[in-house]
Design a protein around this motif. Structure first.
Motif, PDB file in Angstrom:
ATOM      1  N   LEU A  65       5.320  13.479   1.099  1.00  0.00           N
ATOM      2  CA  LEU A  65       4.509  13.491   2.315  1.00  0.00           C
ATOM      3  C   LEU A  65       3.095  12.990   2.038  1.00  0.00           C
ATOM      4  N   MET A  66       2.535  13.385   0.905  1.00  0.00           N
ATOM      5  CA  MET A  66       1.201  12.903   0.545  1.00  0.00           C
ATOM      6  C   MET A  66       1.223  11.392   0.304  1.00  0.00           C
ATOM      7  N   GLY A  67       2.343  10.900  -0.227  1.00  0.00           N
ATOM      8  CA  GLY A  67       2.508   9.465  -0.399  1.00  0.00           C
ATOM      9  C   GLY A  67       2.549   8.740   0.939  1.00  0.00           C
ATOM     10  N   LEU A  68       3.173   9.368   1.944  1.00  0.00           N
ATOM     11  CA  LEU A  68       3.209   8.772   3.272  1.00  0.00           C
ATOM     12  C   LEU A  68       1.807   8.669   3.859  1.00  0.00           C
ATOM     13  N   VAL A  69       1.006   9.700   3.641  1.00  0.00           N
ATOM     14  CA  VAL A  69      -0.377   9.661   4.132  1.00  0.00           C
ATOM     15  C   VAL A  69      -1.153   8.541   3.441  1.00  0.00           C
ATOM     16  N   GLY A  70      -0.993   8.459   2.116  1.00  0.00           N
ATOM     17  CA  GLY A  70      -1.659   7.385   1.386  1.00  0.00           C
ATOM     18  C   GLY A  70      -1.239   6.009   1.871  1.00  0.00           C
ATOM     19  N   ALA A  99       0.834  -1.209   0.000  1.00  0.00           N
ATOM     20  CA  ALA A  99       0.000   0.000   0.000  1.00  0.00           C
ATOM     21  C   ALA A  99       0.863   1.252   0.000  1.00  0.00           C
ATOM     22  N   SER A 100       1.957   1.241   0.781  1.00  0.00           N
ATOM     23  CA  SER A 100       2.827   2.417   0.843  1.00  0.00           C
ATOM     24  C   SER A 100       3.568   2.631  -0.476  1.00  0.00           C
ATOM     25  N   ILE A 101       3.918   1.536  -1.149  1.00  0.00           N
ATOM     26  CA  ILE A 101       4.589   1.624  -2.448  1.00  0.00           C
ATOM     27  C   ILE A 101       3.641   2.186  -3.504  1.00  0.00           C
ATOM     28  N   CYS A 102       2.415   1.669  -3.527  1.00  0.00           N
ATOM     29  CA  CYS A 102       1.421   2.166  -4.489  1.00  0.00           C
ATOM     30  C   CYS A 102       1.097   3.633  -4.224  1.00  0.00           C
ATOM     31  N   ALA A 103       1.159   4.035  -2.966  1.00  0.00           N
ATOM     32  CA  ALA A 103       0.899   5.439  -2.637  1.00  0.00           C
ATOM     33  C   ALA A 103       1.961   6.349  -3.245  1.00  0.00           C
ATOM     34  N   GLY A 155      -4.478   3.161  -1.247  1.00  0.00           N
ATOM     35  CA  GLY A 155      -3.219   3.867  -1.011  1.00  0.00           C
ATOM     36  C   GLY A 155      -2.846   4.742  -2.194  1.00  0.00           C
ATOM     37  N   PHE A 156      -2.973   4.175  -3.398  1.00  0.00           N
ATOM     38  CA  PHE A 156      -2.668   4.914  -4.631  1.00  0.00           C
ATOM     39  C   PHE A 156      -3.572   6.131  -4.779  1.00  0.00           C
ATOM     40  N   ALA A 157      -4.879   5.932  -4.606  1.00  0.00           N
ATOM     41  CA  ALA A 157      -5.855   6.998  -4.843  1.00  0.00           C
ATOM     42  C   ALA A 157      -5.717   8.139  -3.838  1.00  0.00           C
ATOM     43  N   VAL A 158      -5.525   7.801  -2.571  1.00  0.00           N
ATOM     44  CA  VAL A 158      -5.390   8.849  -1.550  1.00  0.00           C
ATOM     45  C   VAL A 158      -4.180   9.727  -1.845  1.00  0.00           C
ATOM     46  N   ALA A 159      -3.046   9.099  -2.144  1.00  0.00           N
ATOM     47  CA  ALA A 159      -1.834   9.876  -2.436  1.00  0.00           C
ATOM     48  C   ALA A 159      -2.000  10.693  -3.707  1.00  0.00           C
ATOM     49  N   PHE A 160      -2.623  10.114  -4.721  1.00  0.00           N
ATOM     50  CA  PHE A 160      -2.841  10.841  -5.978  1.00  0.00           C
ATOM     51  C   PHE A 160      -3.691  12.088  -5.751  1.00  0.00           C
ATOM     52  N   LEU A 161      -4.809  11.922  -5.064  1.00  0.00           N
ATOM     53  CA  LEU A 161      -5.728  13.056  -4.849  1.00  0.00           C
ATOM     54  C   LEU A 161      -5.085  14.145  -3.992  1.00  0.00           C
ATOM     55  N   LEU A 162      -4.414  13.747  -2.917  1.00  0.00           N
ATOM     56  CA  LEU A 162      -3.777  14.744  -2.043  1.00  0.00           C
ATOM     57  C   LEU A 162      -2.676  15.499  -2.783  1.00  0.00           C
TER      58      LEU A 162
END
Length: 467
Positions: free
Chosen positions: A398-403, A345-349, A447-454
C-alpha cells in the motif's frame, strides 16, 4: 535444447503441480510461467517455493503463475516442453478449460497479453534506437564535437529513420502475425494480411490525419486509408482471419486446400478489413486513446496520481499487458509515451518499499528475498518484490501504491514523455536520453523515496502477519 539445470527445475515444477495430467495449457510472459490447471488443490505450494530459481507464485482465474524472472522463464518453458508438457493454445481448449480460466473479460485481457508480448522486443529495440537518436542529435551533445544539427547529413537522418520508424509503420504486420499464431491460423497469411493493410498504394493514415492526403472512397461513403501504426483493427483482423482460415480448411477438400484456402481467406479478410472492421474499430481505437488522454490530462496531476497509484494493482491482476495496446498506439500516433514515466515511478516505489523491509527486518530469510527483489524491481520487474515481499505484509504494498501515485503526479505535472515502451525504472533511462533525463530520474527517485519512508515509518515491523 534446455540445459540439465533447467530440465531439473522443470521436472520439479511438473511434479509439484501434479504432473502433466493436471496441466490444461502452458504459456509464459516476461517473468512468469503460466499454467492453466484442472485441480488447484493438488499443487504442492511448498515444493514450488523451494524449487531453485522460483521467486514466488500465485493463483488467479484458473492460472497458476510461477514467478521465475526475465530470461529464466524462457529456459524453464522450453525445458517443460522438452519433458512433454503441451503448450496448447488456450483458445482452442475444451469446455473444461474455459470454466477454469475465469470470466470472459479476464480471458480477453490475457489474449491481449499473449498477442502483444511477442512483439514487444521489436518495440523495445525501436524505443532504444529513438533514445540513441535523441542523444546523438542533441545540440549540447553535438557541440562537444564542434557540430550543430545542420551538420548532420541527410543520409544519416534517413538511416536513423529506418531504425526508428519501421516497427511502427509496419505495426499491423507484427500484430496480424502474432494474432494468427495465437489463434491457430497460418502466421504467413497473417504477415501478408498485415502488409495489405499498409500497402504503399493506399494513402497513409498519417497523411489523411494531417490533411496532406485524401482517403479512397468506396460506395460513396466508406473512406479507406492505410492502417500504418494501427493496433486494434489489426488485432481484430488477426482474430477473424485465423478463424476464417480454419473454417475454410474444414470444408475445402485437401486436394484444393493449397490453392483455394489462402485465396478465399485473404479475399474475405481484406474485404472485412477495409469496409467493415477497419472503419469501425479505428473509431473505437480513437475513443480509447481519447479516454486515456483525458485521464492523464485531468488537472493538477490528478490523472497521473490515479494511474501511478493503480498501476501495480493492475500488475497483480495480471492484466497489465492489455495496456500495451494503448502505449503502442500513443507511440504510433504521437511518437511519445506519457504512460511510461508514470509506470516507472510506480515500479520504483515498490522497490523502495521492498528495500525498507529489507533494511528494517531482522529476519535473515526475509532479507534474502527482499534485497534481490529490490534490485529486480529497479530493473523493471516488480513481481518478486510484490509477491515475495510487499503483498505478503500488505502495508508495504500500500505504501508503494502511494509512492507510485506521488511519482505519477509529478510525471504528469512535468509533462514527462518517453520515446518508447516496455523498459522502465533504471533501464528506462534509455528512453529519456534528451533534455528529460534529469526529470525522469527525479520522478523515479521521488516514487522510490516516498514509498521507502512510508514503509519505514508505518508499513513494516517484524512479527507482522503475512498475507
Amino acid at each position: 535444447m534446455a540445459s540439465k539445470e533447467y530440465k531439473k527445475i522443470a521436472s520439479e515444477i511438473l511434479e509439484a503441480v501434479g504432473g502433466s495430467d493436471n496441466i490444461i495449457s502452458m504459456a509464459h510472459c516476461a517473468t512468469r510461467l503460466r499454467l492453466v490447471v484442472r485441480d488447484r488443490d493438488i499443487i504442492d505450494d511448498e515444493k514450488i517455493e523451494a524449487t531453485d530459481q522460483v521467486k514466488g507464485f500465485f493463483f488467479t482465474s484458473g492460472q497458476y503463475q510461477i514467478i521465475l524472472g526475465t530470461g529464466i522463464v524462457n529456459r524453464v518453458y522450453e525445458a517443460m516442453e522438452e519433458i512433454g508438457v503441451s503448450a496448447t493454445s488456450k483458445y482452442e481448449l475444451k469446455e473444461e478449460a474455459s470454466q477454469q480460466e475465469g470470466s470472459k473479460l479476464k480471458r480477453l485481457i490475457r489474449v491481449f497479453g499473449d498477442v502483444f508480448v511477442p512483439i514487444i522486443p521489436a518495440l523495445v529495440a525501436t524505443g532504444l534506437f529513438m533514445g540513441m537518436r535523441g542523444l546523438i542529435t542533441q545540440p549540447q551533445m553535438l557541440s562537444i564535437f564542434g557540430l550543430t544539427p545542420e551538420d548532420i547529413s541527410q543520409n544519416f537522418i534517413t538511416f536513423t529513420e529506418v531504425l526508428t520508424d519501421t516497427a511502427f509503420a509496419f505495426l499491423p504486420v507484427l500484430v496480424c502475425w502474432s494474432a494468427f499464431k495465437v489463434f491457430g491460423g497460418s502466421p504467413l497469411l497473417g504477415i501478408l494480411l498485415g502488409l495489405m493493410l499498409v500497402h504503399p498504394s493506399l494513402p497513409t493514415a498519417w497523411e489523411v490525419a494531417e490533411g496532406t492526403g485524401d482517403p479512397l472512397v468506396f460506395f460513396g461513403f466508406i473512406e479507406v486509408s492505410g492502417y500504418q501504426g494501427s493496433v486494434l483493427p489489426a488485432f481484430i483482423m488477426g482474430f477473424l482471419g485465423a478463424h476464417i482460415e480454419k473454417r475454410l480448411r474444414r470444408v475445402i477438400p485437401p486436394t484444393f486446400d493449397l490453392i483455394i484456402t489462402p485465396f478465399l481467406s485473404l479475399l474475405l479478410m481484406i474485404f472485412l478489413a477495409f469496409f467493415i472492421v477497419g472503419p469501425i474499430f479505428h473509431g473505437i481505437e480513437i475513443l480509447m486513446l481519447s479516454g486515456v488522454e483525458f485521464i492523464l490530462g485531468l488537472p493538477l496531476g490528478i490523472g497521473g496520481f490515479l494511474y501511478g497509484a493503480l498501476n501495480q494493482i493492475i500488475v497483480v491482476t495480471g492484466i497489465h499487458h492489455a495496456l500495451n495496446l494503448i502505449e503502442i498506439q500513443l507511440l504510433a500516433d504521437t511518437g511519445w509515451n506519457p504512460i511510461n514515466p508514470i509506470g516507472s515511478a510506480s515500479i520504483c516505489a515498490q522497490a523502495g518499499a521492498a528495500l525498507a523491509v529489507a533494511i528494517k527486518t531482522k529476519q535473515a530469510k526475509i532479507k534474502a528475498i527482499a534485497y534481490p527483489s529490490t534490485v529486480s524491481a529497479l530493473l523493471g520487474i516488480t513481481e518478486p518484490a510484490i509477491f515475495g515481499v510487499n503483498l505478503r505484509f500488505m502495508k508495504p504494498f500500500l505504501m508503494g501504491l502511494v509512492g507510485g501515485g506521488v511519482g505519477g503526479f509529478l510525471a504528469t505535472i512535468l509533462q514527462l514523455k518517453g520515446t518508447g515502451m516496455s523498459i522502465t525504472a533504471i533501464p528506462g533511462i534509455l528512453l529519456y536520453l534528451n533534455d528529460q533525463i534529469l526529470l525522469y530520474l527525479l520522478v523515479c527517485s521521488v516514487g522510490f523515496a516516498v514509498a521507502f519512508l512510508l514503509t519505514w515509518l508505518f508499513g513494516y515491523k517484524d512479527g507482522m502477519l503475512s498475507k
